[in-house]
Design an enzyme around this catalytic site. Structure first.
Site, PDB file in Angstrom:
ATOM      1  N   LYS A 111      50.422  34.246  46.893  1.00 57.29           N
ATOM      2  CA  LYS A 111      50.150  35.178  47.996  1.00 57.29           C
ATOM      3  C   LYS A 111      51.334  35.333  48.938  1.00 57.29           C
ATOM      4  CE  LYS A 111      45.179  35.429  48.160  1.00 57.29           C
ATOM      5  NZ  LYS A 111      43.953  35.292  48.953  1.00 57.29           N
ATOM      6  N   LYS A 194      44.178  38.780  37.061  1.00 59.79           N
ATOM      7  CA  LYS A 194      42.729  38.828  37.310  1.00 59.79           C
ATOM      8  C   LYS A 194      42.352  40.090  38.104  1.00 59.79           C
ATOM      9  CE  LYS A 194      42.653  36.375  41.613  1.00 59.79           C
ATOM     10  NZ  LYS A 194      42.214  35.445  42.555  1.00 59.79           N
ATOM     11  N   LYS A 197      40.554  42.147  44.646  1.00 59.56           N
ATOM     12  CA  LYS A 197      40.382  43.112  45.734  1.00 59.56           C
ATOM     13  C   LYS A 197      41.725  43.606  46.234  1.00 59.56           C
ATOM     14  CE  LYS A 197      36.681  40.444  47.931  1.00 59.56           C
ATOM     15  NZ  LYS A 197      37.214  39.088  48.151  1.00 59.56           N
TER      16      LYS A 197
END
Ligand code: TYM
Length: 331
Positions: A111, A194, A197
């Protein structure tokens, strides 16, 4: 009797990966266990959020969870920021967790990307807050998708170290529950990442709020290879996109992969994709229509959040008091 805790971030739409990997299990568990579920808005601000969008996101995620089958009468459902224990306990647990443990967290590395120095401190300590979420309720089981496995191992390590350091048996080390045929749903555009969102391409995911035409178009455009489907599961090796779509079909129809391939083996994606889209539409339509009914009922959603937070506080505040006593803050 086990106590269940789990959480979901209110950023972006609830998608099929969240649903099949986690939420479906939450819905199933509320009948047999004491369940506590949170819309984790404190976690959301570890990356920049627009306040108005976040406020709407918390509200809509709550509505989406209810539409997906959570019943606020049978589980405790609340926005994390309304229960201050989460942030307060996180501080204590930050003094239990070791820097070396956090340095091993792969999600922070993913991230924060290349600009690690520019990432928020909150993004780095994010898994400690996640441990606090779970331990504030002395939860014994945590139903999640596979991507949360490392964070749950950390939560266990923190629980065990806290107990050892303080010489108490305060926190039960929580067990992850990573269950079902779709614990890792992949992107429709890339079988090696994956469904998420935060993927900038909406084509990469099926949102629980997508209408029938959008679902059909996304499935039609989903990345595949030119070969027909194999008649046995072993034939899906090295074909991540095909494996993902077959897996989705199996998960949505509660069948095994072998069963799905017995029906579709030898057929091309031209035949398989419309069948998959139809199954998705049938499964998601009741959720979508309930979500559309609920999402504008601000009064009802607010009442659910307020009541959920009150019930959550009633469980978590005595646990924090025990923690305070264990570390020496109060007599
Ligand atoms: P979040 O909001 O990213 O995802 C919510 C749940 O959905 C699962 N999930 C998936 N499962 C299968 N395939 C996918 N492609 C997929 N994408 C997401 C996640 O594993 C998760 O179960 N850190 C957590 C939220 C959290 C939490 C907690 C969870 C905060 N505190 C305490 C458990 C306990 C997160 O960001 O989930």
């Amino acid at each position: 009797m086990s106590r269940i805790f789990s959480g979901i971030q209110p950023t972006g739409n609830l998608h099929l990966g969240n649903y099949l990997g986690a939420i479906r299990n939450w819905v199933r568990m509320q009948d047999a266990h004491e369940c506590i579920f949170s819309v984790v808005d404190l976690h959301a601000i570890t990356v920049a959020q627009d306040p108005a969008t976040l406020r709407r996101g918390i509200h809509e995620m709550t509505a989406a969870l209810i539409a997906a089958g959570l019943d606020p009468e049978r589980c405790v459902l609340f926005p994390q920021s309304r229960v201050r224990v989460h942030a307060e306990l996180a501080w204590v647990l930050m003094c239990t967790a070791r820097v070396g443990w956090l340095n091993r967290m792969t999600q922070f590395k993913e991230k924060s990307g290349k600009d690690r120095e520019g990432a928020s401190v909150g993004l780095y300590t994010y898994p400690v807050l996640q441990a606090a979420d779970i331990l504030a309720y002395k939860a014994t089981h945590v139903p999640v998708g596979e991507d949360q496995k490392q964070h749950l191992e950390l939560a266990r390590d923190i629980a065990i170290k806290f107990n050892n350091d303080m010489g108490v048996e305060l926190f039960p080390p929580p067990e992850p529950v990573i269950e079902g045929p779709a614990t890792r749903v992949m992107s429709l555009r890339d079988g090696s990442s994956k469904m998420s969102k935060s993927d900038p391409s909406d084509q990469s995911r099926i949102n629980l709020t997508d209408d029938a035409d959008t679902i059909a178009a996304k499935v039609k455009r989903a990345k595949t290879d030119p070969d027909a489907l194999p008649s046995e599961a072993a034939g899906l090796a090295g074909r991540p996109e095909a494996a993902n779509l077959v897996n989705l079909m199996a998960a949505l129809t509660d069948r095994s992969i072998a069963d799905v391939l017995a029906e579709f083996g030898g057929k091309g994606f031209g035949a398989f994709k419309p069948a998959l889209a139809e199954v998705m539409v049938t499964r998601l339509a009741p959720i979508t229509s309930r979500f559309n009914e609920l999402k504008n009922d601000d009064v009802a959603i607010e009442a659910i959040c307020a009541r959920g937070a009150e019930r959550a506080r009633a469980i978590a505040e005595p646990v924090l008091a025990e923690v305070h006593r264990a570390v020496g803050f109060v007599a």
